[in-house]
Every structure is written in C-alpha cells, then in structure tokens.
Write a protein that holds these residues in place. Sequence first.
Motif, PDB file in Angstrom:
ATOM      1  N   VAL A   7       0.823  -1.225   0.000  1.00  0.00           N
ATOM      2  CA  VAL A   7       0.000   0.000   0.000  1.00  0.00           C
ATOM      3  C   VAL A   7       0.853   1.269   0.000  1.00  0.00           C
ATOM      4  O   VAL A   7       0.402   2.321   0.432  1.00  0.00           O
ATOM      5  N   GLY A   9       2.450   2.791  -2.730  1.00  0.00           N
ATOM      6  CA  GLY A   9       2.617   3.534  -3.984  1.00  0.00           C
ATOM      7  C   GLY A   9       2.014   4.930  -3.915  1.00  0.00           C
ATOM      8  O   GLY A   9       1.116   5.193  -3.111  1.00  0.00           O
ATOM      9  N   GLU A  10       2.513   5.815  -4.763  1.00  0.00           N
ATOM     10  CA  GLU A  10       2.017   7.205  -4.765  1.00  0.00           C
ATOM     11  C   GLU A  10       0.727   7.355  -5.558  1.00  0.00           C
ATOM     12  O   GLU A  10       0.054   8.379  -5.458  1.00  0.00           O
ATOM     13  N   GLY A  11       0.417   6.377  -6.377  1.00  0.00           N
ATOM     14  CA  GLY A  11      -0.826   6.437  -7.147  1.00  0.00           C
ATOM     15  C   GLY A  11      -0.856   7.632  -8.089  1.00  0.00           C
ATOM     16  O   GLY A  11      -1.862   8.338  -8.184  1.00  0.00           O
ATOM     17  N   THR A  12       0.239   7.854  -8.811  1.00  0.00           N
ATOM     18  CA  THR A  12       0.342   9.061  -9.648  1.00  0.00           C
ATOM     19  C   THR A  12      -0.749   9.105 -10.719  1.00  0.00           C
ATOM     20  O   THR A  12      -1.221  10.180 -11.068  1.00  0.00           O
ATOM     21  N   ARG A  13      -1.151   7.938 -11.217  1.00  0.00           N
ATOM     22  CA  ARG A  13      -2.132   7.950 -12.314  1.00  0.00           C
ATOM     23  C   ARG A  13      -3.527   8.341 -11.836  1.00  0.00           C
ATOM     24  O   ARG A  13      -4.388   8.662 -12.631  1.00  0.00           O
ATOM     25  N   PRO A  52       3.078  -2.732   4.258  1.00  0.00           N
ATOM     26  CA  PRO A  52       4.209  -1.845   3.969  1.00  0.00           C
ATOM     27  C   PRO A  52       3.654  -0.579   3.312  1.00  0.00           C
ATOM     28  O   PRO A  52       3.092  -0.638   2.225  1.00  0.00           O
ATOM     29  N   ALA A  53       3.801   0.542   4.015  1.00  0.00           N
ATOM     30  CA  ALA A  53       3.216   1.790   3.524  1.00  0.00           C
ATOM     31  C   ALA A  53       4.317   2.830   3.424  1.00  0.00           C
ATOM     32  O   ALA A  53       5.456   2.599   3.833  1.00  0.00           O
ATOM     33  N   PRO A  82      10.451   4.979  -1.112  1.00  0.00           N
ATOM     34  CA  PRO A  82       9.761   3.842  -1.730  1.00  0.00           C
ATOM     35  C   PRO A  82      10.747   2.735  -2.087  1.00  0.00           C
ATOM     36  O   PRO A  82      11.783   2.992  -2.686  1.00  0.00           O
ATOM     37  N   LEU A  83      10.455   1.521  -1.661  1.00  0.00           N
ATOM     38  CA  LEU A  83      11.381   0.409  -1.867  1.00  0.00           C
ATOM     39  C   LEU A  83      10.990  -0.483  -3.035  1.00  0.00           C
ATOM     40  O   LEU A  83      11.654  -1.480  -3.307  1.00  0.00           O
ATOM     41  N   GLY A  84       9.866  -0.146  -3.703  1.00  0.00           N
ATOM     42  CA  GLY A  84       9.403  -0.986  -4.806  1.00  0.00           C
ATOM     43  C   GLY A  84       8.671  -2.205  -4.275  1.00  0.00           C
ATOM     44  O   GLY A  84       8.664  -2.482  -3.078  1.00  0.00           O
ATOM     45  N   THR A  85       8.075  -2.957  -5.193  1.00  0.00           N
ATOM     46  CA  THR A  85       7.177  -4.046  -4.767  1.00  0.00           C
ATOM     47  C   THR A  85       7.912  -5.176  -4.031  1.00  0.00           C
ATOM     48  O   THR A  85       7.361  -5.750  -3.091  1.00  0.00           O
ATOM     49  N   ALA A  88       9.776  -3.643  -0.633  1.00  0.00           N
ATOM     50  CA  ALA A  88       8.810  -3.485   0.459  1.00  0.00           C
ATOM     51  C   ALA A  88       8.571  -4.815   1.178  1.00  0.00           C
ATOM     52  O   ALA A  88       8.393  -4.860   2.399  1.00  0.00           O
ATOM     53  N   ASP A 106      -4.142  -2.431  -5.144  1.00  0.00           N
ATOM     54  CA  ASP A 106      -5.114  -1.738  -5.996  1.00  0.00           C
ATOM     55  C   ASP A 106      -5.827  -2.665  -6.965  1.00  0.00           C
ATOM     56  O   ASP A 106      -6.332  -2.228  -7.994  1.00  0.00           O
TER      57      ASP A 106
HETATM   58  P1  GTP Z   1       1.144   4.763 -10.043  1.00  0.00           P
HETATM   59  O1  GTP Z   1       2.059   5.826  -9.507  1.00  0.00           O
HETATM   60  O2  GTP Z   1      -0.121   5.335 -10.597  1.00  0.00           O
HETATM   61  O3  GTP Z   1       1.836   3.817 -10.994  1.00  0.00           O
HETATM   62  O4  GTP Z   1       0.650   3.861  -8.804  1.00  0.00           O
HETATM   63  P2  GTP Z   1       1.490   3.091  -7.673  1.00  0.00           P
HETATM   64  O5  GTP Z   1       2.514   4.009  -7.126  1.00  0.00           O
HETATM   65  O6  GTP Z   1       0.495   2.570  -6.694  1.00  0.00           O
HETATM   66  O7  GTP Z   1       2.240   1.924  -8.422  1.00  0.00           O
HETATM   67  P3  GTP Z   1       1.690   0.515  -8.919  1.00  0.00           P
HETATM   68  O8  GTP Z   1       0.261   0.648  -9.337  1.00  0.00           O
HETATM   69  O9  GTP Z   1       2.627  -0.048  -9.888  1.00  0.00           O
HETATM   70  O10 GTP Z   1       1.813  -0.352  -7.586  1.00  0.00           O
HETATM   71  C1  GTP Z   1       1.255  -1.626  -7.436  1.00  0.00           C
HETATM   72  C2  GTP Z   1       1.023  -1.854  -5.950  1.00  0.00           C
HETATM   73  O11 GTP Z   1       2.255  -1.823  -5.246  1.00  0.00           O
HETATM   74  C3  GTP Z   1       0.149  -0.781  -5.314  1.00  0.00           C
HETATM   75  O12 GTP Z   1      -0.669  -1.428  -4.387  1.00  0.00           O
HETATM   76  C4  GTP Z   1       1.140   0.145  -4.648  1.00  0.00           C
HETATM   77  O13 GTP Z   1       0.604   0.742  -3.477  1.00  0.00           O
HETATM   78  C5  GTP Z   1       2.266  -0.801  -4.276  1.00  0.00           C
HETATM   79  N1  GTP Z   1       3.591  -0.168  -4.322  1.00  0.00           N
HETATM   80  C6  GTP Z   1       4.214   0.336  -5.427  1.00  0.00           C
HETATM   81  N2  GTP Z   1       5.434   0.809  -5.085  1.00  0.00           N
HETATM   82  C7  GTP Z   1       5.576   0.595  -3.763  1.00  0.00           C
HETATM   83  C8  GTP Z   1       6.648   0.866  -2.824  1.00  0.00           C
HETATM   84  O14 GTP Z   1       7.682   1.409  -3.158  1.00  0.00           O
HETATM   85  N3  GTP Z   1       6.429   0.506  -1.530  1.00  0.00           N
HETATM   86  C9  GTP Z   1       5.270  -0.099  -1.122  1.00  0.00           C
HETATM   87  N4  GTP Z   1       5.147  -0.418   0.171  1.00  0.00           N
HETATM   88  N5  GTP Z   1       4.258  -0.369  -1.969  1.00  0.00           N
HETATM   89  C10 GTP Z   1       4.418  -0.030  -3.280  1.00  0.00           C
END
Ligand code: GTP
Length: 360
Positions: A7, A9-13, A52-53, A82-85, A88, A106
């Motif tokens: 949970v 991600g920044e959800g930029t889209r 992981p938030a 942010p540590l990536g999927t 995290a 999401d």
């Molecule tokens: P966009 O910026 O719109 O691409 O959205 P997002 O940042 O949520 O990225 P994406 O949709 O690719 O992420 C897929 C899932 O992984 C979502 O549930 C995100 O919350 C989560 N996520 C993505 N990056 C990270 C991260 O760096 N750390 C954690 N804890 N979760 C992440």
Amino acid sequence: MQAIVLVGGEGTRLRPLTFGTPKPMVPIMNVPFLARTLERLYEAGIRDVILPAGYMPQAITEYFGDGSRLGMKITYVIEDEPLGTAGAIKNVEQHITGPFFVLNGDVLTSLDLQAMIDFHKQKGGLGVLHLITVEDPSAFGCVVHDENGRISQFVEKPPKGSEPTNDVNAGTYLLDPKVLEMIPPGRNVSIERETFPKVLADGHTLYAYTTNDYWIDLGRPEHYLSAHRDILTGAMPLRLEPGISGPGAAAVRNNPNLVAPLFIGEDVSIDPHAKIGPNVVLGDRCSIGANAQLTDSVLWDNVTVEEGARMDEAIVASGARIGASARIGRGSVLGHDVVIEPGAIVPEGGRVGPAAPISA
Ligand code: GTP
C-alpha cells in the motif's frame, strides 16, 4: 497464513484524487478499497496482515488501527523511501513466519484465495502467481508457462504484436519465505522485473494459477469508473442489492427521475427534479440540486452539485462543489474541495485539483 498488502505507492495515475487520499483509501462504493481487500483476506481465514506503507500512511493507520475492529492483527512498516514491490516485502521480512500472500493494494478481483492455497499445496514450488487472460497483454507483465502451470519466463509490457502469451500477472502471489533470500536488502527492487526472474534463474519453480475471475487494476480513473459500473451491474460480485442500493436508498426509491443502478450514501439530499443515473455512486451527505444531471459518475462524501449542473463519467473527490449549470466533461477528475464556478465548463478528461499532496 499471513498476507502482505502493498500500500505504499504514490498512485500518480489517479491524481489529483491521490493528492488528498492515498490509493488504498480511495473509496469503492463508499468504503476505502483496502477495507474490501482486508474483508476478502478475513473470509479466507487470514488474520495476520502486514502493510508496507510510505505515501500518506497516517490516513491508513488512523482508519484501521491495530486491526482489532476487523478481528485482525495489522502490522505497519513505514518506508522512508519507496522500496518498490519486492523491496517493500524484504523490508517486512522480520514479521514473516511461513508461506505468505502478497496482494497489490489496488486490484479488485473475485479470486478465491482459499482455492489458491489449495493449488499451492498440490503443486509445491517456491510460489504461485495469480494470472488472468487478457485480449491485449501489451500493457501488462506477460507470464509464460506450460500446461502444468510451470512458469518459464516473464516479459514486462511487450510491444504490441510480440506478446508471448495472453496470460498476465494479476498481482496476487502466494510465496514461500525462501523467496525473501533472493531480494537484496536496502534498495528499490521490483518483484515483477527482478525477483521473479531471479527465482527462475536460480533454478526454482514458480507456478501460474490462471483463472477467469473478475479482475481490474483500479490505478487509472477509467478503470476506477469501470469497476463501479461492474459492481453496480453485478459483473463484479459484491453483495449489493440490485437496482438502487446503499444506506440512503430507501429514502429516494420513489423518485421517478432516478435511473438504476445507483448507490446512495447516508444523508444524501436529492432534489425531486434532479436526473441521476444510470451507474452513479453518491457518497454520504452529497447534495444534488434541481435539474442537475449525473450519469456514470462517482461522487465521494460531501459533494454539492448545484441546480442544472451536468456531469458524465466523472469522479469527484470529497468536499467539492459544482456550481449551478456547470458542465463537467466526460472523463473528468475533480480533486478534494475543488470549487467549479457556476456556468464553468471543464473540458473532456479535465483534471482539476491541487498541484501537490494536501497533507503529507
Ligand atoms: P502509479 O504511480 O499510478 O503507478 O501507482 P502506484 O505508485 O500505486 O504503483 P503501482 O500501481 O505499480 O503499484 C502496485 C502496488 O504496489 C500498489 O498497491 C502500490 O501501493 C504498491 N507499491 C508500489 N510501489 C511501492 C513501494 O515502493 N512501496 C510499497 N510499500 N508499496 C508499493
């Protein structure tokens, strides 16, 4: 069994919606999406959840607390960066005690998690990935596997025409803790691009669990609207009364200007001459004026639509006010507390809202 729900991600889209609300707290039928995900985990017997938030974590921690209200134990691990999927997941390693689920925060799906556990027991291997079959896989992570489900290759977002398969990663995994050893600590790592290919390269086995469940990634405004339409029409099963549903439904059912399916929140005020529907969700305490027209739109809480205003396929965040006779073009997204002046026109696909997060 434990579950990690990603949970952070920044959800930029989904901006400007995610400037005021982190994506997991974006409402689906008026309830934060993460609550729906936790409900699904609960139904599968999972009570131990790790979140992981990193982006606007207080909104999540304040709402769910320690999880006891839901009969669950929730552990939060907040990332400074942010540590990536996969990063995290590595970062919560100390909380993992056995095989565990990983869910993208999401994804809305009707996937049966218990059936996935059974599949893993039967197949073995270091993990099972949920896949769905799509018509155009070019925007997804393709996963190549044999008829036994054994995965041989991952191809991220292949150019159109060169896709090796129509089966794509659907963002739910069931993993053995050994996978954690294959994630380097302390840096941003993508599970799709780096970790899963490494698991295969190290000679381990991953299995594909391909289903034809309902599945949608809520990360884009158009998908967010589609998800609501699918829930309202019953294409996505979500225990909802057909027709006009929601806590405020009884109060408005006799209004001849309402076209089902609709979801009406609590304490909603609708002028008898407003035309609403089909496929509209009204959050709590929304107010809709005379001769306003709303179709295929989702309004969060406390939105005011003044008389004669019109919108189609729009998303409107909490506290927004749409002035009299304003026109909100198809596909528009209006952020928190936005004010649209009377008579104003928001063009198709318009984005109106703050230019940065409202609260850190
Ligand atoms: P966009 O910026 O719109 O691409 O959205 P997002 O940042 O949520 O990225 P994406 O949709 O690719 O992420 C897929 C899932 O992984 C979502 O549930 C995100 O919350 C989560 N996520 C993505 N990056 C990270 C991260 O760096 N750390 C954690 N804890 N979760 C992440």
